[in-house]
Design an enzyme around this catalytic site. Structure first.
Site, PDB file in Angstrom:
ATOM      1  N   ARG A  44      -5.850  25.288 -18.951  1.00 38.73           N
ATOM      2  CA  ARG A  44      -6.703  25.492 -20.138  1.00 38.73           C
ATOM      3  C   ARG A  44      -5.757  25.915 -21.261  1.00 38.73           C
ATOM      4  NH1 ARG A  44     -12.287  26.861 -20.937  1.00 38.73           N
ATOM      5  NH2 ARG A  44     -12.672  28.315 -22.638  1.00 38.73           N
TER       6      ARG A  44
ATOM      7  N   HIS B 110     -12.677  18.247 -23.389  1.00 39.92           N
ATOM      8  CA  HIS B 110     -13.165  19.205 -22.385  1.00 39.92           C
ATOM      9  C   HIS B 110     -13.826  18.386 -21.264  1.00 39.92           C
ATOM     10  CE1 HIS B 110     -14.189  22.866 -20.598  1.00 39.92           C
ATOM     11  NE2 HIS B 110     -14.925  23.436 -21.533  1.00 39.92           N
TER      12      HIS B 110
ATOM     13  N   GLN C 200     -16.194  20.016 -18.443  1.00 42.08           N
ATOM     14  CA  GLN C 200     -17.500  20.391 -18.984  1.00 42.08           C
ATOM     15  C   GLN C 200     -18.418  19.180 -19.084  1.00 42.08           C
ATOM     16  OE1 GLN C 200     -18.900  23.570 -20.147  1.00 42.08           O
ATOM     17  NE2 GLN C 200     -20.651  22.201 -19.951  1.00 42.08           N
TER      18      GLN C 200
ATOM     19  N   ASP D   9     -22.889  23.452 -29.685  1.00 42.01           N
ATOM     20  CA  ASP D   9     -21.721  24.271 -29.332  1.00 42.01           C
ATOM     21  C   ASP D   9     -21.506  25.260 -30.471  1.00 42.01           C
ATOM     22  OD1 ASP D   9     -19.411  25.230 -28.157  1.00 42.01           O
ATOM     23  OD2 ASP D   9     -18.224  23.420 -28.494  1.00 42.01           O
TER      24      ASP D   9
ATOM     25  N   CYS E  30     -22.608  24.212 -24.015  1.00 37.50           N
ATOM     26  CA  CYS E  30     -21.498  24.480 -23.097  1.00 37.50           C
ATOM     27  C   CYS E  30     -21.164  25.968 -22.998  1.00 37.50           C
ATOM     28  CB  CYS E  30     -20.270  23.677 -23.495  1.00 37.50           C
ATOM     29  SG  CYS E  30     -19.747  23.907 -25.198  1.00 37.50           S
TER      30      CYS E  30
ATOM     31  N   ARG F 136     -20.895  23.318 -13.495  1.00 32.92           N
ATOM     32  CA  ARG F 136     -19.449  23.351 -13.673  1.00 32.92           C
ATOM     33  C   ARG F 136     -18.769  23.531 -12.319  1.00 32.92           C
ATOM     34  NH1 ARG F 136     -17.088  24.931 -18.461  1.00 32.92           N
ATOM     35  NH2 ARG F 136     -15.146  24.457 -17.350  1.00 32.92           N
TER      36      ARG F 136
END
Length: 305
Positions: free
Chosen positions: A100, A127, A130, A221, A260, A289
């Site tokens: 990440r 991402h 996700q 988001d 998310c 996830r």
């Protein structure tokens, strides 16, 4: 050696296979509890995390493997030690790298110089883990993903890019609804559009909420991404017309909502929508996830070499 950097590495059938595997793992986890027996996965985190860190750690353990967490106290990769040397050293010890990071280029270097699979757990451009959980959640609620229309409301960011690309791969329509000048990266949109021409998906960018009337799923988001110093109050002046609230859902006819997280309640989404069990799929999405990433880990670490 295959990696997951932005989902373009996989065909439609392969993406669907990973999502289906995640659904199997969710339903019957005991069948998969030795899939990573004797394997170790390094998780490198330059950025803060709740869902990503916990789900990868638990996911590796549920598959019978061992996760080794490295955070920023080791320094941002490339400063204390080159990314090339990170990759070459880690590849001698572990069976996979989850990273990440701030810069997508870091992932490109890890995959170039390492000899184990690299999984993008978030970067500035994409991402992918996700979005696999997102579409897994959608497929739990809709029979045919090619008939699902998803509208993203807010700032053009790594999530918009992954939704566009993965929606295009799966043949699902995706609209990005953003203020003028705040949409997705043009080159990434064009990449997704090339994929969509083959799959039949329809992709669009608009600043008009009315353009997504009749869509099925709303996605939003945070308006201020991690590392962005813009005060939330300033962002609200730009993005408040795109808040996911009851009026927006009523006006568009949208039935379900995804986010998310982390969420800023009463900013990009109102609490009454986020907590509405008839509308919000947000916590199912968060749970997924875990299962989607377990499928990614199994697929990549157990790939034929």
């Amino acid at each position: 050696m295959r990696h997951l950097l932005n989902t373009t590495e996989f065909s439609r059938d392969e993406v669907l296979q990973m999502i289906d595997l995640g659904r199997q793992m969710k339903k019957e986890p005991e069948k998969f509890n030795r899939r990573l027996a004797g394997k170790s996965v390094v998780t490198l985190f330059e950025k803060q995390s709740l869902r990503t860190r916990v789900t990868f750690d638990i996911g590796v353990t549920r598959l019978g493997g061992h996760a080794v967490y490295m955070d920023q106290r080791n320094g941002i990769m490339g400063q204390r030690e080159s990314v090339k040397d990170y990759a070459r050293n880690l590849s001698r010890w572990c069976d996979g790298i989850v990273a990440r990071v701030y810069d997508h280029n870091t992932l490109l270097q890890l995959s170039k110089y390492g000899s184990v699979p690299v999984i993008n757990a978030l970067c500035n451009l994409y991402h992918p883990c996700q979005v696999l959980a997102d579409y897994m959640t959608i497929m739990e609620n809709y029979d045919d993903v090619t008939k699902v229309k998803l509208a993203y409301f807010g700032d053009g960011n790594n999530m918009t890019h992954s939704l566009l690309i993965t929606g295009a791969i799966l043949g699902s329509d995706v609209a990005i609804v953003s203020p003028k000048g705040r949409g997705p990266d043009a080159a990434i949109f064009n990449l997704a559009a090339d994929i969509a021409r083959k799959s039949g998906a329809k992709l669009s960018v608009t600043d008009n909420v009315a353009d997504v009337k009749g869509y099925d799923v709303a996605y939003t988001d945070t308006w201020v991404s991690m590392g962005d110093s813009t005060p939330m109050e300033e962002a609200a002046k730009i993005f408040m017309p795109y808040q996911v609230n009851r009026k927006l859902l009523n006006d568009t006819g949208i039935k379900h909502v995804l986010h998310c997280q982390p969420a800023h309640r009463e900013m990009e989404i109102t609490s009454d929508i986020m907590d509405d069990e008839n509308v919000s799929l947000i916590y199912d999405e968060a749970e997924n996830r875990l299962h989607a990433q377990m499928a990614v880990l199994d697929t990549l670490i157990n790939q034929e070499k």
